[in-house]
Scaffold this motif. Structure first.
Motif, PDB file in Angstrom:
ATOM      1  N   THR A 104      -7.081  -1.272   2.911  1.00 10.30           N
ATOM      2  CA  THR A 104      -6.036  -0.864   3.095  1.00 10.30           C
ATOM      3  C   THR A 104      -5.380   0.180   1.943  1.00 10.30           C
ATOM      4  O   THR A 104      -5.140   1.107   1.967  1.00 10.30           O
ATOM      5  CB  THR A 104      -5.221  -1.701   3.540  1.00 10.30           C
ATOM      6  OG1 THR A 104      -5.786  -2.409   4.696  1.00 10.30           O
ATOM      7  CG2 THR A 104      -3.832  -1.004   4.210  1.00 10.30           C
ATOM      8  N   MET A 105      -5.356  -0.589   0.847  1.00  6.57           N
ATOM      9  CA  MET A 105      -4.946  -0.121  -0.215  1.00  6.57           C
ATOM     10  C   MET A 105      -5.716   1.357  -0.775  1.00  6.57           C
ATOM     11  O   MET A 105      -4.993   2.476  -0.960  1.00  6.57           O
ATOM     12  CB  MET A 105      -5.060  -0.973  -1.557  1.00  6.57           C
ATOM     13  CG  MET A 105      -4.508  -0.316  -2.836  1.00  6.57           C
ATOM     14  SD  MET A 105      -5.175  -1.294  -4.429  1.00  6.57           S
ATOM     15  CE  MET A 105      -5.004   0.124  -5.549  1.00  6.57           C
ATOM     16  N   TRP A 106      -7.074   1.199  -0.683  1.00  2.00           N
ATOM     17  CA  TRP A 106      -7.753   2.611  -1.179  1.00  2.00           C
ATOM     18  C   TRP A 106      -7.681   3.505   0.231  1.00  2.00           C
ATOM     19  O   TRP A 106      -7.729   4.662  -0.346  1.00  2.00           O
ATOM     20  CB  TRP A 106      -9.255   2.089  -1.490  1.00  2.00           C
ATOM     21  CG  TRP A 106      -8.918   1.499  -2.788  1.00  2.00           C
ATOM     22  CD1 TRP A 106      -8.698   0.089  -3.128  1.00  2.00           C
ATOM     23  CD2 TRP A 106      -8.780   2.242  -4.053  1.00  2.00           C
ATOM     24  NE1 TRP A 106      -8.602   0.242  -4.703  1.00  2.00           N
ATOM     25  CE2 TRP A 106      -8.748   1.273  -5.241  1.00  2.00           C
ATOM     26  CE3 TRP A 106      -8.636   3.684  -4.431  1.00  2.00           C
ATOM     27  CZ2 TRP A 106      -8.412   1.746  -6.288  1.00  2.00           C
ATOM     28  CZ3 TRP A 106      -8.326   4.112  -5.721  1.00  2.00           C
ATOM     29  CH2 TRP A 106      -8.363   3.082  -6.864  1.00  2.00           C
ATOM     30  N   ARG A 107      -7.568   3.191   1.386  1.00  2.00           N
ATOM     31  CA  ARG A 107      -7.568   4.269   2.266  1.00  2.00           C
ATOM     32  C   ARG A 107      -6.248   5.053   1.942  1.00  2.00           C
ATOM     33  O   ARG A 107      -6.263   6.177   2.017  1.00  2.00           O
ATOM     34  CB  ARG A 107      -7.317   3.524   3.720  1.00  2.00           C
ATOM     35  CG  ARG A 107      -6.984   4.428   4.907  1.00  2.00           C
ATOM     36  CD  ARG A 107      -6.500   3.856   6.122  1.00  2.00           C
ATOM     37  NE  ARG A 107      -5.408   3.304   5.909  1.00  2.00           N
ATOM     38  CZ  ARG A 107      -4.765   2.277   6.554  1.00  2.00           C
ATOM     39  NH1 ARG A 107      -5.394   1.893   7.347  1.00  2.00           N
ATOM     40  NH2 ARG A 107      -3.706   1.746   6.125  1.00  2.00           N
ATOM     41  N   ASP A 108      -5.079   4.215   1.769  1.00  3.24           N
ATOM     42  CA  ASP A 108      -3.874   5.156   1.421  1.00  3.24           C
ATOM     43  C   ASP A 108      -3.868   5.918   0.102  1.00  3.24           C
ATOM     44  O   ASP A 108      -3.341   6.739   0.327  1.00  3.24           O
ATOM     45  CB  ASP A 108      -2.802   3.751   1.401  1.00  3.24           C
ATOM     46  CG  ASP A 108      -2.352   3.323   2.648  1.00  3.24           C
ATOM     47  OD1 ASP A 108      -2.943   3.615   3.703  1.00  3.24           O
ATOM     48  OD2 ASP A 108      -1.102   2.572   2.903  1.00  3.24           O
ATOM     49  N   GLY A 128       2.449   1.441  -7.068  1.00  5.67           N
ATOM     50  CA  GLY A 128       1.292   2.516  -6.487  1.00  5.67           C
ATOM     51  C   GLY A 128       0.419   3.111  -7.374  1.00  5.67           C
ATOM     52  O   GLY A 128       0.925   3.643  -8.548  1.00  5.67           O
ATOM     53  N   SER A 129      -0.685   3.482  -6.995  1.00  5.87           N
ATOM     54  CA  SER A 129      -1.520   4.333  -7.468  1.00  5.87           C
ATOM     55  C   SER A 129      -1.414   5.751  -7.325  1.00  5.87           C
ATOM     56  O   SER A 129      -2.099   6.616  -8.123  1.00  5.87           O
ATOM     57  CB  SER A 129      -2.996   4.171  -7.084  1.00  5.87           C
ATOM     58  OG  SER A 129      -3.311   2.734  -7.544  1.00  5.87           O
ATOM     59  N   CYS A 130      -0.386   6.216  -6.474  1.00  4.28           N
ATOM     60  CA  CYS A 130      -0.067   7.506  -6.404  1.00  4.28           C
ATOM     61  C   CYS A 130       1.296   7.853  -6.668  1.00  4.28           C
ATOM     62  O   CYS A 130       2.033   7.072  -6.214  1.00  4.28           O
ATOM     63  CB  CYS A 130      -0.482   8.098  -5.068  1.00  4.28           C
ATOM     64  SG  CYS A 130      -2.011   7.762  -4.362  1.00  4.28           S
ATOM     65  N   PRO A 179       0.706  -1.217  -0.014  1.00  6.36           N
ATOM     66  CA  PRO A 179      -0.107   0.043  -0.081  1.00  6.36           C
ATOM     67  C   PRO A 179       0.774   1.406   0.094  1.00  6.36           C
ATOM     68  O   PRO A 179       1.872   1.044   0.659  1.00  6.36           O
ATOM     69  CB  PRO A 179      -0.899  -0.112   1.267  1.00  6.36           C
ATOM     70  CG  PRO A 179      -1.030  -1.396   1.507  1.00  6.36           C
ATOM     71  CD  PRO A 179       0.562  -2.327   0.900  1.00  6.36           C
ATOM     72  N   VAL A 180       0.616   2.379  -0.638  1.00 10.45           N
ATOM     73  CA  VAL A 180       1.215   3.524  -1.105  1.00 10.45           C
ATOM     74  C   VAL A 180       2.018   3.955   0.490  1.00 10.45           C
ATOM     75  O   VAL A 180       2.969   4.557   0.388  1.00 10.45           O
ATOM     76  CB  VAL A 180       0.638   4.621  -1.742  1.00 10.45           C
ATOM     77  CG1 VAL A 180       0.747   3.860  -3.357  1.00 10.45           C
ATOM     78  CG2 VAL A 180      -0.685   5.021  -1.446  1.00 10.45           C
ATOM     79  N   ARG A 181       1.278   4.131   1.425  1.00  8.70           N
ATOM     80  CA  ARG A 181       1.692   4.546   2.738  1.00  8.70           C
ATOM     81  C   ARG A 181       2.722   3.824   3.354  1.00  8.70           C
ATOM     82  O   ARG A 181       3.187   4.179   4.331  1.00  8.70           O
ATOM     83  CB  ARG A 181       0.532   5.032   3.513  1.00  8.70           C
ATOM     84  CG  ARG A 181      -0.314   6.226   2.948  1.00  8.70           C
ATOM     85  CD  ARG A 181      -1.020   7.081   4.195  1.00  8.70           C
ATOM     86  NE  ARG A 181      -1.798   6.191   5.086  1.00  8.70           N
ATOM     87  CZ  ARG A 181      -2.366   6.944   6.089  1.00  8.70           C
ATOM     88  NH1 ARG A 181      -2.032   7.744   6.602  1.00  8.70           N
ATOM     89  NH2 ARG A 181      -3.051   5.765   6.827  1.00  8.70           N
TER      90      ARG A 181
END
Lengths: 302, 302
Positions: B232-236, B98-100, B73-75
């Protein structure tokens, strides 16, 4: 015992042509007549042999029917009801397939006060339109909701229920008002939101439409399917089921503002809790056979 | 010539395990090591023989790698970057999925100042999570966006590009900031809206959750797929790409309010015009191979 022997379908688009194909597949001895206001659709119906008789007018289609199903956009239903009134056999049962039931029930009862009226809504469809988009299995394992008008004789309701069961649907009954609320959240609001976001994405200055299309597999493409649905049908749905749609839209906007605030203030727990809860809803839909269990809707990755 | 010979994958969920499978399928001589923070995931990876060596720590996984791909996850990326720093070979290229990208590029450059860093984002996925959800063809015909950090040597960028081409993707380059705007509209906002509406539908008093599920084939079910994505992934993603997501959300809310007004005041032409325009966007996505041409995503109706 077949519930009906002579079925007339007015409106030969995706749903009307699917009904015709499903009747042919499951009740082959039924005599099918059909009409569509668009001469090009009538020509196509003739060419693909969709029904036994393509009539030039709605009246000619219904003249010896024992079931008439109106498969036209919901705002056209009242006018068709009035138009067929003089030609309608006294014992014919009238039904439809519209996505809004309160208004349809009212206008059909007004146009055809002496007939058995059993409004119906098969909850099924695709983003395609027209007589060639239909298929015989569209209604299988789907729900069909009946919203009988007060005073309709029970045998007429039961025959329409049996008709839809033969086409593969499971039949449920509810009041027109409750139907309109349920569908506002399960169908009308999702369409409204999908149309909106596809519009938003096309109007950005900093991201080109070509980029939106290229990178749509990140989630956006799921919305474009719904936003490709028939414009006339959906215009009519929103104008007809206005109150319930606006009510659900109010709820949605509230919830979206709450989420916006959670993002702005970095409230990760709120996001995580919602995202966990929504995951469970998906699981129930798949478990109850209302969507493919395969990942990604079963899209092919080859 | 293989772009890399020893690939380490940190994070063995849907994307990490798909990368592993795709490498095995397309570059079978590559030596693959992997690590996941969750011991249960490591056990599964061992059991299904996902990689050649499942390491107990991120450092052990990267110790002789020439490509390290962070699939967490990105964070979590910054912390993993710091953790692997002491064990990382000098010549190893670092990438991620990562998506960001702006935040990821910044934190990787800070954690690993002496390494070639080539952030990447394969625009592909499903609603499933975990090491058993991955598959080798996930990236075929999809786009992979590279956002190289300023000063990264061109050969490193080109090797990562070739790596993704081998996995079946088409590679594009853009700046991290532009990437984050594009993905905010094509991926992040659609997810946010899907999560919201599924939450709204679960919270109604007048419509039960059981009704929402039963009648979900009217459109709602399409949204639940996306709303079943990894929490988790999307929260991040939302916390990390906050600015761009809030910007796109502002546009969307404006457009939704406009449509709301059109419905309230019965402006059918406005609705019809938008619904016709959005239909064309869908057509382009299908024409460009970014979604199935089959109606209803090719869902089976049998």
């Amino acid at each position: 015992m077949l519930p009906f022997g002579r079925v007339a379908i007015i409106g030969l688009g995706l749903i009307g042509s699917s009904v015709a194909r499903a009747v042919r597949a499951t009740m082959p001895t039924v005599r099918l007549t059909g009409h569509d206001a668009d001469p090009a659709v009538r020509d196509t119906a003739l060419r693909i042999d969709l029904v036994d008789d393509v009539a030039e007018t709605p009246g000619a289609a219904v003249i010896d029917a024992d079931l008439v199903i109106l498969c036209v956009p919901v705002r056209a239903i009242a006018a068709v009801g009035t138009e067929i009134a003089p030609d309608l056999p006294a014992e014919a049962v009238i039904s439809d397939v519209g996505s809004c039931k309160a208004e349809v029930a009212r206008s059909l009862a007004a146009a055809l006060p002496d007939h058995a009226i059993v409004p119906a809504h098969p909850v099924a469809g695709t983003e395609r339109s027209g007589p060639e988009a239909g298929f015989a299995t569209l209604f299988r394992h789907r729900w069909c909701i009946l919203t009988p008008v007060d005073g309709t004789a029970e045998p007429a309701v039961e025959r329409v229920a049996e008709f839809w069961r033969r086409l593969g649907a499971t039949v449920e009954r509810m009041t027109p008002d409750h139907h309109d609320r349920v569908l506002a959240i399960t169908s009308h609001l999702p369409h409204l939101i999908a149309y909106t976001i596809v519009g938003t994405a096309s109007d950005l200055e900093q991201v080109t439409e070509s980029e939106v299309i290229k990178y749509s597999a990140g989630g956006f493409r799921d919305f474009t399917r719904i936003a490709a649905s028939d414009p006339t049908m959906w215009r009519d749905v929103f104008l007809t089921n206005r109150e319930a749609v606006l009510e659900m839209l109010g709820r949605f906007s509230e919830d979206l503002a709450t989420l916006q605030r959670a993002i702005r203030w970095g409230k990760g727990d709120e996001l995580f809790d919602l995202f966990t809860r929504t995951r469970a809803v998906r699981r129930s839909i798949v478990e109850q056979g209302q969507d493919d269990a395969a990942a990604d809707f079963g899209r092919t990755h080859d």
